[in-house]
Design a protein around this motif. Sequence first.
Motif, PDB file in Angstrom:
ATOM      1  N   ASP A  30       0.819  -1.217   0.000  1.00  0.00           N
ATOM      2  CA  ASP A  30       0.000   0.000   0.000  1.00  0.00           C
ATOM      3  C   ASP A  30       0.852   1.266   0.000  1.00  0.00           C
ATOM      4  O   ASP A  30       0.328   2.370  -0.133  1.00  0.00           O
ATOM      5  CB  ASP A  30      -0.921   0.018   1.223  1.00  0.00           C
ATOM      6  CG  ASP A  30      -2.097  -0.930   1.070  1.00  0.00           C
ATOM      7  OD1 ASP A  30      -2.521  -1.159  -0.071  1.00  0.00           O
ATOM      8  OD2 ASP A  30      -2.583  -1.443   2.093  1.00  0.00           O
ATOM      9  N   THR A  31       2.161   1.111   0.172  1.00  0.00           N
ATOM     10  CA  THR A  31       3.098   2.248   0.097  1.00  0.00           C
ATOM     11  C   THR A  31       4.208   1.893  -0.888  1.00  0.00           C
ATOM     12  O   THR A  31       5.351   1.653  -0.498  1.00  0.00           O
ATOM     13  CB  THR A  31       3.669   2.579   1.482  1.00  0.00           C
ATOM     14  OG1 THR A  31       4.279   1.404   2.029  1.00  0.00           O
ATOM     15  CG2 THR A  31       2.572   3.077   2.414  1.00  0.00           C
ATOM     16  N   LYS A  79       0.550  15.907  -1.216  1.00  0.00           N
ATOM     17  CA  LYS A  79      -0.385  15.369  -0.243  1.00  0.00           C
ATOM     18  C   LYS A  79      -1.355  16.462   0.204  1.00  0.00           C
ATOM     19  O   LYS A  79      -1.090  17.657   0.025  1.00  0.00           O
ATOM     20  CB  LYS A  79       0.376  14.807   0.956  1.00  0.00           C
ATOM     21  CG  LYS A  79       1.175  13.544   0.632  1.00  0.00           C
ATOM     22  CD  LYS A  79       1.874  12.990   1.864  1.00  0.00           C
ATOM     23  CE  LYS A  79       2.607  11.692   1.529  1.00  0.00           C
ATOM     24  NZ  LYS A  79       3.307  11.142   2.725  1.00  0.00           N
ATOM     25  N   LEU A  99      -2.845  14.524  -4.223  1.00  0.00           N
ATOM     26  CA  LEU A  99      -3.084  13.194  -3.669  1.00  0.00           C
ATOM     27  C   LEU A  99      -4.268  13.196  -2.703  1.00  0.00           C
ATOM     28  O   LEU A  99      -4.368  12.338  -1.831  1.00  0.00           O
ATOM     29  CB  LEU A  99      -1.831  12.686  -2.959  1.00  0.00           C
ATOM     30  CG  LEU A  99      -0.676  12.268  -3.876  1.00  0.00           C
ATOM     31  CD1 LEU A  99       0.567  11.937  -3.053  1.00  0.00           C
ATOM     32  CD2 LEU A  99      -1.064  11.075  -4.747  1.00  0.00           C
ATOM     33  N   LEU A 250      -4.938   8.626  -8.461  1.00  0.00           N
ATOM     34  CA  LEU A 250      -4.187   8.177  -7.291  1.00  0.00           C
ATOM     35  C   LEU A 250      -4.466   9.117  -6.120  1.00  0.00           C
ATOM     36  O   LEU A 250      -4.523  10.334  -6.289  1.00  0.00           O
ATOM     37  CB  LEU A 250      -2.701   8.185  -7.635  1.00  0.00           C
ATOM     38  CG  LEU A 250      -1.712   7.602  -6.625  1.00  0.00           C
ATOM     39  CD1 LEU A 250      -1.881   6.086  -6.530  1.00  0.00           C
ATOM     40  CD2 LEU A 250      -0.273   7.946  -7.062  1.00  0.00           C
ATOM     41  N   TYR A 251      -4.643   8.543  -4.929  1.00  0.00           N
ATOM     42  CA  TYR A 251      -4.735   9.397  -3.746  1.00  0.00           C
ATOM     43  C   TYR A 251      -4.129   8.659  -2.554  1.00  0.00           C
ATOM     44  O   TYR A 251      -3.851   7.456  -2.610  1.00  0.00           O
ATOM     45  CB  TYR A 251      -6.181   9.821  -3.474  1.00  0.00           C
ATOM     46  CG  TYR A 251      -7.051   8.807  -2.779  1.00  0.00           C
ATOM     47  CD1 TYR A 251      -7.215   8.825  -1.389  1.00  0.00           C
ATOM     48  CD2 TYR A 251      -7.734   7.828  -3.501  1.00  0.00           C
ATOM     49  CE1 TYR A 251      -8.021   7.901  -0.749  1.00  0.00           C
ATOM     50  CE2 TYR A 251      -8.546   6.904  -2.862  1.00  0.00           C
ATOM     51  CZ  TYR A 251      -8.681   6.934  -1.482  1.00  0.00           C
ATOM     52  OH  TYR A 251      -9.480   6.017  -0.856  1.00  0.00           O
ATOM     53  N   VAL A 252      -3.894   9.409  -1.478  1.00  0.00           N
ATOM     54  CA  VAL A 252      -3.309   8.846  -0.277  1.00  0.00           C
ATOM     55  C   VAL A 252      -4.251   9.109   0.895  1.00  0.00           C
ATOM     56  O   VAL A 252      -4.863  10.177   0.988  1.00  0.00           O
ATOM     57  CB  VAL A 252      -1.906   9.440  -0.009  1.00  0.00           C
ATOM     58  CG1 VAL A 252      -1.966  10.930   0.274  1.00  0.00           C
ATOM     59  CG2 VAL A 252      -1.178   8.705   1.089  1.00  0.00           C
ATOM     60  N   ASN A 256      -1.341   7.459   5.139  1.00  0.00           N
ATOM     61  CA  ASN A 256      -0.304   7.511   4.097  1.00  0.00           C
ATOM     62  C   ASN A 256      -0.253   6.255   3.247  1.00  0.00           C
ATOM     63  O   ASN A 256       0.798   5.912   2.682  1.00  0.00           O
ATOM     64  CB  ASN A 256       1.082   7.790   4.704  1.00  0.00           C
ATOM     65  CG  ASN A 256       1.237   9.250   5.100  1.00  0.00           C
ATOM     66  OD1 ASN A 256       0.856  10.141   4.330  1.00  0.00           O
ATOM     67  ND2 ASN A 256       1.768   9.495   6.283  1.00  0.00           N
ATOM     68  N   LYS A 257      -1.390   5.581   3.140  1.00  0.00           N
ATOM     69  CA  LYS A 257      -1.496   4.453   2.228  1.00  0.00           C
ATOM     70  C   LYS A 257      -2.105   4.928   0.911  1.00  0.00           C
ATOM     71  O   LYS A 257      -3.008   5.766   0.896  1.00  0.00           O
ATOM     72  CB  LYS A 257      -2.357   3.348   2.838  1.00  0.00           C
ATOM     73  CG  LYS A 257      -1.724   2.700   4.071  1.00  0.00           C
ATOM     74  CD  LYS A 257      -2.602   1.597   4.637  1.00  0.00           C
ATOM     75  CE  LYS A 257      -1.943   0.939   5.841  1.00  0.00           C
ATOM     76  NZ  LYS A 257      -2.792  -0.129   6.422  1.00  0.00           N
ATOM     77  N   TYR A 258      -1.613   4.348  -0.191  1.00  0.00           N
ATOM     78  CA  TYR A 258      -2.035   4.775  -1.524  1.00  0.00           C
ATOM     79  C   TYR A 258      -3.215   3.941  -2.019  1.00  0.00           C
ATOM     80  O   TYR A 258      -3.333   2.746  -1.715  1.00  0.00           O
ATOM     81  CB  TYR A 258      -0.876   4.660  -2.511  1.00  0.00           C
ATOM     82  CG  TYR A 258       0.153   5.756  -2.355  1.00  0.00           C
ATOM     83  CD1 TYR A 258       0.133   6.882  -3.167  1.00  0.00           C
ATOM     84  CD2 TYR A 258       1.140   5.661  -1.375  1.00  0.00           C
ATOM     85  CE1 TYR A 258       1.079   7.888  -3.022  1.00  0.00           C
ATOM     86  CE2 TYR A 258       2.094   6.666  -1.216  1.00  0.00           C
ATOM     87  CZ  TYR A 258       2.047   7.769  -2.047  1.00  0.00           C
ATOM     88  OH  TYR A 258       2.975   8.775  -1.888  1.00  0.00           O
ATOM     89  N   HIS A 259      -4.067   4.604  -2.788  1.00  0.00           N
ATOM     90  CA  HIS A 259      -5.225   3.972  -3.406  1.00  0.00           C
ATOM     91  C   HIS A 259      -5.358   4.503  -4.832  1.00  0.00           C
ATOM     92  O   HIS A 259      -4.903   5.609  -5.145  1.00  0.00           O
ATOM     93  CB  HIS A 259      -6.524   4.332  -2.671  1.00  0.00           C
ATOM     94  CG  HIS A 259      -6.538   4.023  -1.214  1.00  0.00           C
ATOM     95  ND1 HIS A 259      -7.379   3.077  -0.659  1.00  0.00           N
ATOM     96  CD2 HIS A 259      -5.836   4.552  -0.166  1.00  0.00           C
ATOM     97  CE1 HIS A 259      -7.193   3.027   0.647  1.00  0.00           C
ATOM     98  NE2 HIS A 259      -6.266   3.922   0.978  1.00  0.00           N
ATOM     99  N   MET A 284      -3.739   0.090  -3.074  1.00  0.00           N
ATOM    100  CA  MET A 284      -2.575  -0.099  -3.938  1.00  0.00           C
ATOM    101  C   MET A 284      -2.023  -1.518  -3.853  1.00  0.00           C
ATOM    102  O   MET A 284      -1.359  -1.986  -4.778  1.00  0.00           O
ATOM    103  CB  MET A 284      -1.494   0.917  -3.555  1.00  0.00           C
ATOM    104  CG  MET A 284      -0.572   1.274  -4.683  1.00  0.00           C
ATOM    105  SD  MET A 284      -1.429   2.175  -5.982  1.00  0.00           S
ATOM    106  CE  MET A 284      -0.206   2.097  -7.285  1.00  0.00           C
TER     107      MET A 284
END
Length: 588
Positions: A30-31, A79, A99, A250-252, A256-259, A284
């Motif tokens: 996820d990161t 961010k 993000l 993409l977003y966080v 601080n995990k990405y999706h 992610m």
Amino acid sequence: MRSLVALAVSAGVVGALVPAISAQAVTTSDTPDLGSNVKVYSPSTPTSTIQADVDAAFNAQLRSTTAQFGSQRHVFLFKPGSYNRVWANLGFYTTVAGLGKNPDDVTITGAVNVDSGWNAGDEKNATQNFWRSVENVAVVPEGGTDRWAVSQAAPMRRVHIKGNLTMGPSNQDGGQGYSSGGYIADSKVDGTVTSGSQQQWYTRNSTLGSWQGGNWNMTFSGVQGAPANDFSKSYTTLATTPTTREKPYLYVDSSNKYHVFVPSLKQNSSGATWPNTAGTDIPMRNFYVAHPGDSAATINSALSQGLDLFFTPGTYQLDSAITVTRPDTVVTGIGFPTLVPTRGNAVLTSSDVAGVNVSNLVVDAGPQNSAQLVRLGTTGSHVDHAADPQSIQDVFFRVGSSIQGKATTTLQVNADDTLVDHIWAWRADHGGAATGWTVNTGATGVEVNGNDVLATGLFVEHYQKYEVQWNGNNGRTIFFQNEMPYDVPDNASWQSPTGAGYAAYKVASNVTKHEIWGGGVYCFFNTNPSVHADRAFEVPQTAGVKAHGLVTVSLGDVGTISSVINGVGGAVPTPAGNTSPNRVASYN
């Protein structure tokens, strides 16, 4: 059925995974590592650091003779939070993106700026301001007006301009400063949009304070605040867009995990989707994150395990096609990742399944001819995907760049109901490698065989036969921009079955229903100005085939297009000359 690996990934198991029977297990996160070309900022990052980074990326390209077809890639991700006094000039292959879950989650006070004067050989114009993007941010422009003087392959999506927006360069009033058309979607501009020297533009599903200006072909669909439909002023306006599915982004999250968020399909819509965009959230860890050097075999192994695919910036040499067979697979990336075939292969194909979503790619033809570069669906197969169509968005094809590439067809669409949303298919008229009639050969930019296909924002240029060949029934195009091939040696070398030259937009004779709004075709036969084309658009003469807002132009009065559509509409150059357009407001 998804593999054991994919099921483990979906459950959140990250690290060592149970291997599938036929493929080595893939570790996901996820990161993820997004590569050295991606810089990620938080509100605590010193402004001086951000400014130094964006300046270094831009200044390295300033009046460079190699940057346009270079290998550099720059992505600046912000961010959620506020960023003050940031002035970001965007050069080639540069992306600024927020993000946040919504554009207003990230506010840049200053500018996200594109102007003329910086590109070697085109300093006086903005006609080569390609391959850059801004997405998912709010901009509070210094002085009240942001400048976005771009041409093709430079999308603005999910952006909130808290002020005015001008799309002509700063020198546009000095007899120069031409800019050549672009694309805005899912955005809001609080003030006035001024098109300036833009020759054509497509705006989709957005909200504007007002619009000012128009040259040849300004097309709007689903735009609140758009000018009224009036093609005498170059405006083709539709109140809604028939079908849309906005591009994944993409977003966080707060941890601080990405999706990757995939917006939902909408019908007959207008305005921006945000805030509270409906859709599907994909963590992610469900993606294979590709890096330059990954082979097609490695990527296909990850896809076979049920993973989606995310490309990091760079160039990918592929000796076979990336093969997408699972419904609803998402293939996306950041930073203009560039796919190149090495053996005359396609770089990406999909089966005739629902919901495959492809976006954010550059595709270069390789030195060996490819029959197709991207193929969506299966030739001859017709399955109804209206409820969950395949889509291709912000994908930019090049036949000739730093490579003397060759491709018969760059994009072939076989799957019914496909959404083609902002494509630039370009047989290069210039490049880092030599170009010419027998050098970077390409017959057709886009071939549509599927039924019920919708194209929103179709830019196709310089191919050597029919540039768009539409064979499927009940197709629709909203905005088409084309330049015929510059380098035709003579008419003897360029004869279609129906006469002199090839129409840029060809609808097959067996099609009974088709409609196009906002189409522009231009010629500039500078190799041989005596070359002429009989028509720009060629369609069956039947009640179900309709066209609205068509225009032709002879650029600099170099070469002739004898009619706009099927012999209707006068020739360009017009007797008055001076690059004056000819228009057909409606054809049926």
